[in-house]
Design a protein around this motif. Structure first.
Motif, PDB file in Angstrom:
ATOM      1  N   ARG A  44       3.951   7.130  57.130  1.00  0.00           N
ATOM      2  CA  ARG A  44       3.064   8.062  56.432  1.00  0.00           C
ATOM      3  C   ARG A  44       3.732   9.424  56.310  1.00  0.00           C
ATOM      4  NH1 ARG A  44      -0.184   4.676  59.331  1.00  0.00           N
ATOM      5  NH2 ARG A  44      -1.999   3.817  58.239  1.00  0.00           N
ATOM      6  N   CYS A  45       3.618  10.022  55.148  1.00  0.00           N
ATOM      7  CA  CYS A  45       4.137  11.365  54.905  1.00  0.00           C
ATOM      8  C   CYS A  45       2.968  12.341  54.906  1.00  0.00           C
ATOM      9  CB  CYS A  45       4.880  11.405  53.575  1.00  0.00           C
ATOM     10  SG  CYS A  45       5.565  13.039  53.178  1.00  0.00           S
ATOM     11  N   TRP A  46       3.046  13.352  55.771  1.00  0.00           N
ATOM     12  CA  TRP A  46       1.988  14.350  55.917  1.00  0.00           C
ATOM     13  C   TRP A  46       2.489  15.696  55.388  1.00  0.00           C
ATOM     14  CZ3 TRP A  46      -2.568  12.531  58.234  1.00  0.00           C
ATOM     15  CH2 TRP A  46      -2.460  11.309  58.894  1.00  0.00           C
ATOM     16  N   ALA A 106       7.489  18.488  55.354  1.00  0.00           N
ATOM     17  CA  ALA A 106       6.522  17.443  55.700  1.00  0.00           C
ATOM     18  C   ALA A 106       6.881  16.889  57.066  1.00  0.00           C
ATOM     19  CB  ALA A 106       6.557  16.328  54.646  1.00  0.00           C
ATOM     20  N   ILE A 107       6.011  16.038  57.597  1.00  0.00           N
ATOM     21  CA  ILE A 107       6.353  15.242  58.768  1.00  0.00           C
ATOM     22  C   ILE A 107       6.067  13.783  58.435  1.00  0.00           C
ATOM     23  CG2 ILE A 107       5.881  17.095  60.414  1.00  0.00           C
ATOM     24  CD1 ILE A 107       3.294  15.568  61.143  1.00  0.00           C
ATOM     25  N   ILE A 127       8.064  21.998  64.431  1.00  0.00           N
ATOM     26  CA  ILE A 127       7.897  22.587  63.105  1.00  0.00           C
ATOM     27  C   ILE A 127       8.188  24.066  63.244  1.00  0.00           C
ATOM     28  CG2 ILE A 127       6.299  23.058  61.214  1.00  0.00           C
ATOM     29  CD1 ILE A 127       4.703  20.576  62.089  1.00  0.00           C
ATOM     30  N   GLU A 128       9.283  24.509  62.613  1.00  0.00           N
ATOM     31  CA  GLU A 128       9.687  25.905  62.722  1.00  0.00           C
ATOM     32  C   GLU A 128       9.125  26.700  61.543  1.00  0.00           C
ATOM     33  OE1 GLU A 128      10.960  26.823  65.352  1.00  0.00           O
ATOM     34  OE2 GLU A 128      11.847  25.003  66.220  1.00  0.00           O
ATOM     35  N   VAL A 129       8.465  27.804  61.853  1.00  0.00           N
ATOM     36  CA  VAL A 129       7.939  28.728  60.844  1.00  0.00           C
ATOM     37  C   VAL A 129       8.759  30.003  60.981  1.00  0.00           C
ATOM     38  CG1 VAL A 129       5.904  29.920  59.965  1.00  0.00           C
ATOM     39  CG2 VAL A 129       5.657  27.709  61.118  1.00  0.00           C
TER      40      VAL A 129
END
Length: 635
Positions: free
Chosen positions: A230-232, A219-220, A121-123
């Motif tokens: 599942r979508c988080w 999302a992940i 996850i890139e911020v």
């Protein structure tokens, strides 16, 4: 007494033979550039006797590699780009490795069962501040999280510390073989930023980050044995990380939440599910919108999604996320169609864009490469036509490659224009959708199922796949596909080989119009992951050829249940190898490559006939020994 050690269990003669074969191969391929300059995530299994006793259960033990991702990171002073491999291991670890030296940079501990999958996850700064945030080294100021999924049913989110801030363990490495050193002391172990202990009701097998067309992580997705996607929603977590100043981020990455004196971040929540699969889900992949589809009115367009399960079902769908002012979000999955062709489990799935030349056709009005153009390229699966520097007319088309335990690799062309081209030639597989033999159920989606345009048959389960044509500079390389199998081999296929179906007795093209140009041995267990590495620094693996490669060169990184990560120069894999000894008697053929050829550790070019009755030459010593034997017979 109960034991999980295969050496203590009853085994058949055939099973013991498997162990003997693997132990011999482990000894022969433990080092050397010929065998991929292996990096061992644990040990290189020098105790071959113990390995042989394991029989068919002989593997890498707690260091079996279950997932592999590659990542570039720019140093804090922007003087160097560090190229890394991140490895999910069966012992419950996530390992961070230097690709050039093989040194272990970090080990992430916490899972209580095998780590099956990972993603990043890139911020990063706002898209207006970054030219292209989705590709290449991360710009200064970016922060990264890594999310891991495990058989312990949990998801864990870890902050990734910059290389310059890590006190890494020393290692003695060489270009031929590297055994990673012990991880740092427990006091230096990284701590997870957040743990979701009940992320599924059964084993988690895959996790995948969803990035919109503007480069933001939206999302992940997670999935596994409970047959549910599942979508988080990770936007609140990303916003929290972005709000930290540099000193707080450094304290968080080094000391964790408690040591850094920070308040916990917002909890990641499920905002949508998809339950259409009837078997465990093995893979999730996504197809990012082509750059020519950028729409200022819709800057956050989401990618097209694909999921694959253990019954061979591959589903194409769209994800829609609705966000409300009060912070609540709802995700919905819209199943579009099924990609039908496999009968049993799909282990790997790669979606991407391939460049094709437009020939002998009426060319529509041209756009510019990488930009929106006019013509018939406005849909999701093909770009507008554009003219390249050499004057040729080209366009990008979307496609999906799959690898399955039905011993096939398949290509599904999503572009109607490209499928029409495939149908116009008799050298390739028909796109007709065949009836399914397995009991996976009726086709899913609002549209009819899509059939494959290529089907490449293998002698064993196909566990991994890598289309070279999806790479950013694929026009510099031949049209290749690489596959990894349960028979421990990596195969290199030339997709530009045109095979006449009339040559087949039954009219079926088992090669899918592909020619096997190389079979590479090195691993001694199934090859579960194949990734492309654009190597940009000369180092312990040797010098980069500036004439052939320009700024860098493409390498292939493979991983296996033998616990090794191996690095192969792509240019070297394009050279067909003729066995040194072709004078041996007729040998058993395995998948078109003779058993003797396999023992050479390399593949052969089957387009060249074998030379028979070749003259045998002897050394001086052999001639002397033969003369002595003849003289003894005369006496």
């Amino acid at each position: 007494m109960q034991s999980a050690d295969p050496a203590n269990l009853f085994q058949s003669s055939a099973s013991l033979q498997v162990g003997i074969k693997r132990s011999q191969k482990a000894s022969e391929t433990s080092s050397g550039t010929r065998f991929g300059s292996p990096i061992w995530s644990g040990k290189s299994h020098t105790d071959t006797e113990r390995l042989a006793q394991g029989g068919a259960g002989a593997d890498g033990g707690a260091n079996k590699v279950l997932d592999l991702k590659l990542r570039d990171e720019e140093s804090e002073d922007r003087s160097r780009i560090h190229q890394e491999a991140w490895v999910a291991e069966s012992g419950g670890f996530l390992r961070r490795l230097d690709l050039e030296t093989g040194e272990t940079v970090q080990v992430f501990r916490g899972h209580t069962a095998p780590v099956s999958s990972l993603d990043f996850i890139e911020v990063h700064p706002r898209p207006s501040e970054v030219e292209n945030p989705r590709h290449g080294p991360k710009p200064s100021g970016c922060r990264t999280l890594v999310v891991t999924a495990s058989w312990d049913k949990s998801l864990r989110f870890w902050p990734v510390l910059p290389r310059g801030s890590i006190i890494s363990s020393s290692s003695s490495s060489s270009s031929s073989a590297t055994t990673t050193t012990a991880p740092p002391s427990p006091s230096k172990q990284p701590e997870p930023l957040q743990v979701i202990s009940d992320a599924g009701s059964d084993f988690l097998k895959c996790v995948h980050t969803i990035v919109s067309s503007n480069g933001w992580t939206e999302a992940i997705l997670s999935a596994g044995s409970d047959k549910t996607v599942r979508c988080w929603d990770v936007r609140p977590l990303v916003g929290w990380v972005e709000s930290l100043d540099d000193s707080e981020w450094q304290r968080l990455a080094k000391e964790g939440l408690q040591g850094g004196g920070l308040n916990p971040p917002p909890q990641v929540q499920v905002i949508g599910t998809m339950r259409d699969h009837t078997r465990p889900i093995n893979r999730i992949a996504s197809l990012a919108p082509h750059s020519s589809f950028h729409d200022p009115q819709d800057p956050a367009r989401l990618p097209i999604l694909f999921t694959a399960d253990s019954m061979g079902r591959v589903v194409e769908m769209n994800l829609e996320i609705e966000r409300f002012a009060e912070g609540k979000s709802i995700a919905s999955f819209k199943v579009k169609r099924e990609l039908r062709g496999h009968e049993t489990g799909v282990y790997d799935l790669k979606a991407g864009w391939k460049e094709l030349e437009v020939e002998g056709e009426e060319v529509p009005p041209l756009g510019k490469a990488g930009q929106r153009g006019v013509g018939d390229g406005s849909e999701d699966y093909q770009s507008p036509c554009y003219e390249t520097d050499d004057g040729s007319i080209r366009r990008k088309v979307a496609e999906v490659w799959t690898a399955s335990s039905d011993k096939t690799a398949m290509l599904f062309s999503l572009s109607p224009w490209a499928r029409e081209r495939f149908n116009s030639t008799k050298t390739l597989t028909s796109t007709k959708v065949v009836s399914r033999i397995s009991k996976a159920g009726a086709p899913l989606g609002s549209q009819p199922p899509l059939g494959p345009v290529r089907r490449i048959v293998h002698p064993d389960y196909v566990k991994s796949i890598l289309p070279i044509s999806h790479l950013s500079s694929s026009t510099l390389e031949p049209n290749l596909i690489l596959t990894g199998s349960s028979d421990e081999n990596i195969r290199v296929w030339d997709l530009d080989h045109h095979h006449d179906l009339s040559e087949e007795k039954d009219g079926n093209d088992r090669s899918g119009g592909a020619k096997l140009i190389r079979q590479v041995q090195g691993h001694w267990h199934e090859v579960g992951n194949l990734q492309a590495w654009y190597r940009i620094h000369s180092g312990e693996l040797g010098e980069i050829d500036p004439i052939r490669s320009g700024e860098g060169e493409w390498w292939i990184v493979s991983s296996s249940l033998d616990g090794s990560i191996r690095r192969w120069r792509l240019f070297d894999l394009l050279k067909p190898i003729v066995p040194e000894d072709e004078t041996k008697g007729k040998e058993e053929e395995v998948g078109g490559i003779s058993k003797g050829d396999q023992d050479q550790g390399e593949g052969v070019d089957r387009s060249k006939p074998k030379v028979e009755n070749q003259a045998v030459t002897m050394t001086e010593e052999e001639e002397r020994e033969l003369a002595e034997l003849l003289s003894e017979d005369e006496e």
